[in-house]
Design a protein around this motif. Structure first.
Motif, PDB file in Angstrom:
ATOM      1  N   SER A  91       0.812  -1.216   0.000  1.00 19.49           N
ATOM      2  CA  SER A  91       0.000   0.000   0.000  1.00 19.49           C
ATOM      3  C   SER A  91       0.849   1.272   0.000  1.00 19.49           C
ATOM      4  O   SER A  91       0.431   2.304  -0.524  1.00 19.49           O
ATOM      5  CB  SER A  91      -0.915  -0.006   1.228  1.00 19.49           C
ATOM      6  OG  SER A  91      -0.153  -0.274   2.396  1.00 19.49           O
TER       7      SER A  91
ATOM      8  N   PRO B  16      -2.222  -5.817   8.516  1.00 21.72           N
ATOM      9  CA  PRO B  16      -3.242  -5.588   9.544  1.00 21.72           C
ATOM     10  C   PRO B  16      -2.813  -6.117  10.916  1.00 21.72           C
ATOM     11  O   PRO B  16      -1.871  -6.902  11.011  1.00 21.72           O
ATOM     12  CB  PRO B  16      -4.445  -6.383   9.030  1.00 21.72           C
ATOM     13  CG  PRO B  16      -3.918  -7.307   7.994  1.00 21.72           C
ATOM     14  CD  PRO B  16      -2.680  -6.703   7.449  1.00 21.72           C
TER      15      PRO B  16
ATOM     16  N   TRP C 218      -7.231   2.013   9.768  1.00 19.96           N
ATOM     17  CA  TRP C 218      -7.362   0.809   8.942  1.00 19.96           C
ATOM     18  C   TRP C 218      -8.361   1.000   7.811  1.00 19.96           C
ATOM     19  O   TRP C 218      -8.310   0.302   6.809  1.00 19.96           O
ATOM     20  CB  TRP C 218      -7.715  -0.417   9.796  1.00 19.96           C
ATOM     21  CG  TRP C 218      -6.591  -0.751  10.720  1.00 19.96           C
ATOM     22  CD1 TRP C 218      -6.576  -0.630  12.077  1.00 19.96           C
ATOM     23  CD2 TRP C 218      -5.269  -1.213  10.357  1.00 19.96           C
ATOM     24  NE1 TRP C 218      -5.341  -0.994  12.578  1.00 19.96           N
ATOM     25  CE2 TRP C 218      -4.525  -1.349  11.547  1.00 19.96           C
ATOM     26  CE3 TRP C 218      -4.647  -1.508   9.135  1.00 19.96           C
ATOM     27  CZ2 TRP C 218      -3.201  -1.779  11.559  1.00 19.96           C
ATOM     28  CZ3 TRP C 218      -3.325  -1.936   9.144  1.00 19.96           C
ATOM     29  CH2 TRP C 218      -2.611  -2.070  10.337  1.00 19.96           C
ATOM     30  N   THR C 219      -9.247   1.961   7.941  1.00 24.84           N
ATOM     31  CA  THR C 219     -10.181   2.238   6.839  1.00 24.84           C
ATOM     32  C   THR C 219      -9.383   2.745   5.647  1.00 24.84           C
ATOM     33  O   THR C 219      -9.589   2.332   4.502  1.00 24.84           O
ATOM     34  CB  THR C 219     -11.232   3.287   7.267  1.00 24.84           C
ATOM     35  OG1 THR C 219     -11.745   2.883   8.512  1.00 24.84           O
ATOM     36  CG2 THR C 219     -12.336   3.451   6.261  1.00 24.84           C
TER      37      THR C 219
ATOM     38  N   TRP D 173      -7.335  -0.244   4.026  1.00 22.82           N
ATOM     39  CA  TRP D 173      -8.077  -1.159   3.153  1.00 22.82           C
ATOM     40  C   TRP D 173      -8.538  -0.466   1.878  1.00 22.82           C
ATOM     41  O   TRP D 173      -8.618  -1.056   0.813  1.00 22.82           O
ATOM     42  CB  TRP D 173      -9.263  -1.805   3.897  1.00 22.82           C
ATOM     43  CG  TRP D 173      -8.775  -2.785   4.926  1.00 22.82           C
ATOM     44  CD1 TRP D 173      -8.914  -2.689   6.287  1.00 22.82           C
ATOM     45  CD2 TRP D 173      -8.050  -4.019   4.693  1.00 22.82           C
ATOM     46  NE1 TRP D 173      -8.309  -3.770   6.911  1.00 22.82           N
ATOM     47  CE2 TRP D 173      -7.782  -4.601   5.963  1.00 22.82           C
ATOM     48  CE3 TRP D 173      -7.579  -4.675   3.551  1.00 22.82           C
ATOM     49  CZ2 TRP D 173      -7.087  -5.812   6.106  1.00 22.82           C
ATOM     50  CZ3 TRP D 173      -6.880  -5.871   3.688  1.00 22.82           C
ATOM     51  CH2 TRP D 173      -6.648  -6.426   4.950  1.00 22.82           C
ATOM     52  N   ARG D 174      -8.831   0.844   2.014  1.00 19.25           N
ATOM     53  CA  ARG D 174      -9.234   1.613   0.834  1.00 19.25           C
ATOM     54  C   ARG D 174      -8.064   1.628  -0.176  1.00 19.25           C
ATOM     55  O   ARG D 174      -8.261   1.371  -1.365  1.00 19.25           O
ATOM     56  CB  ARG D 174      -9.594   3.046   1.280  1.00 19.25           C
ATOM     57  CG  ARG D 174     -10.227   3.902   0.208  1.00 19.25           C
ATOM     58  CD  ARG D 174     -10.794   5.217   0.767  1.00 19.25           C
ATOM     59  NE  ARG D 174      -9.856   6.009   1.555  1.00 19.25           N
ATOM     60  CZ  ARG D 174      -8.820   6.670   1.048  1.00 19.25           C
ATOM     61  NH1 ARG D 174      -8.589   6.660  -0.239  1.00 19.25           N
ATOM     62  NH2 ARG D 174      -8.021   7.362   1.838  1.00 19.25           N
TER      63      ARG D 174
ATOM     64  N   LYS E 262      -7.451  -1.755  -1.711  1.00 16.46           N
ATOM     65  CA  LYS E 262      -8.473  -2.127  -2.704  1.00 16.46           C
ATOM     66  C   LYS E 262      -8.420  -1.267  -3.963  1.00 16.46           C
ATOM     67  O   LYS E 262      -9.268  -1.395  -4.837  1.00 16.46           O
ATOM     68  CB  LYS E 262      -9.862  -2.068  -2.059  1.00 16.46           C
ATOM     69  CG  LYS E 262     -10.050  -3.246  -1.113  1.00 16.46           C
ATOM     70  CD  LYS E 262     -11.390  -3.250  -0.433  1.00 16.46           C
ATOM     71  CE  LYS E 262     -11.443  -4.425   0.553  1.00 16.46           C
ATOM     72  NZ  LYS E 262     -12.284  -4.164   1.700  1.00 16.46           N
TER      73      LYS E 262
END
Ligand code: BYC
Length: 332
Positions: free
Chosen positions: A122, A213, A281-282, A285-286, A289
């Protein structure tokens, strides 16, 4: 999707318990598993997934820094950055080769990266906005990479473990060149120091996300640690990174952008450690993804580089074919 859809042990194999136990006994005895050894399908798939994602990260990881090569402030800095970015390309190639020993071709993995279906770290979907980011990437991103990758030198799969030894030696040079850029900026003018602080502010949290995570949400850790692919959990490595890096930030005279960061003597069986603020964490994951600031641009740049290089690959193949024919003629 050739490799990224292959996730961990799926329980659907026909491998007998006896076979699985014998394999686990080899792992427990710290034997290295080599490409021609029998291995559970889940073990192979887990490695293809992790090594593939790792290789893609190295390749995409060239882009945020490649972006600054032409704007480096001196010839010395330009040479060091050029060499570093070239090293990252090399790491990608060692890792694609390691994944190939597990039956996935480099063409398949390249296709998956270029069609946007592959995962990679990421951190590489954030922009590099100033020269200080070249310091912060080396110091923090490569610093996090070393913390995560040194244990991979002891991974149970031989080709991955051996590739990581060289990768780690090079990452350690990268980390030091990044820290030295930060040190120079922090000893410079007020504006240079502010630029360094700004880079730390933007990259700190994304770097903590590099470790993956929290352990409780890590789908693969338990099995990967049992197979000794991973030696430490995501949280354990993240905590180790924080402990090492906070002191380095203090030496630079910079402030880690976490008001909740606090030393706690009671952590780690009384050895002490840092408690840190909550990671977003939002956001993680965004970005994973595909909705980070740079996801689309990074893949587009990679695709353009791949397309632009087609003639070089074709010329190399034509030359190799000519050489083969020449050798065959001499031998005849
Ligand atoms: N970014 O169960 P978990 C470099 C995914 S290159 C994106 O904990 P695992 C450098 C994870 O893939 C640095 N996705 O997974 C290069 C999984 O998704 P899937 C790259 C992430 O594998 C150039 C899901 O979340 N380093 O340093 O047990 C210039 C659940 O996670 C991330 C490596 O690749 C993330 N950060 O543990 C400078 C090291 N984290 O597959 C520097 C090798 C997690 O189920 N890899 N996910 O769809 C590893 O050590 C492990 O794969 C990880 C994750 C610790 C990253």
């Amino acid at each position: 999707m050739y490799s990224q859809g292959l996730i961990g042990a799926d329980g659907s194999s026909e491998e007998t318990q006896e076979f699985l136990d014998a394999f686990q006994a080899r792992i427990d005895a710290e034997e290295k598993i080599e490409p021609t050894d029998p291995m559970p399908e889940g073990y192979r798939r887990t490695l293809v997934r992790q090594i593939g994602q790792h290789a893609h990260s190295e390749i995409v990881g060239m882009l945020p820094e490649g972006n600054w090569i032409t704007r480096a402030p001196s010839l010395k800095r330009k040479l060091a950055l050029l060499a570093k970015v070239q090293d990252e390309g090399g790491h990608g190639l060692y890792l694609y080769s390691a994944a190939e020993t597990l039956g996935v071709t480099r063409e398949q993995m390249t296709e998956e990266l270029l069609d946007g279906s592959a995962k990679y770290s990421s951190i590489f979907n954030y922009p590099t906005l100033s020269w200080a980011d070249m310091g912060a990437v080396g110091w923090l991103v490569d610093g996090a990479a070393i913390m995560n990758q040194i244990p991979l030198c002891r991974c149970s799969y031989g080709p991955y473990a051996r590739a990581m030894i060289r990768v780690c030696a090079e990452e350690s040079f990268h980390q030091r060149q990044g820290y030295e850029i930060m040190l120079t900026l922090c000893k410079g003018t007020e504006a240079q120091k502010e630029m360094a602080q700004d880079a730390l502010n933007r990259l700190w949290w994304p770097c903590l996300m590099m470790f993956g995570p929290h352990d409780g949400d890590s789908a693969h850790s338990e099995q990967s640690m049992k197979w000794k692919i991973k030696r430490f959990s995501n949280d354990a490595l993240r905590d180790k990174f924080i402990s090492a890096t906070v002191r380095q930030a203090e030496f630079l005279g910079l402030t880690v952008p976490d008001p909740d960061l606090k030393w706690d003597d009671s952590l780690n069986d009384g050895k002490g450690g840092y408690r840190h603020g909550e990671i977003d964490w939002t956001e993680f994951w965004r970005v994973v993804k595909g909705d980070g600031v740079m996801n689309v641009e990074r893949i587009a740049m990679r695709k353009a580089a791949w397309d632009d290089g087609a003639w070089v690959r074709e010329a190399a193949m034509a030359f190799a074919e000519k050489e083969k024919q020449r050798t065959a003629k001499v031998a005849a």
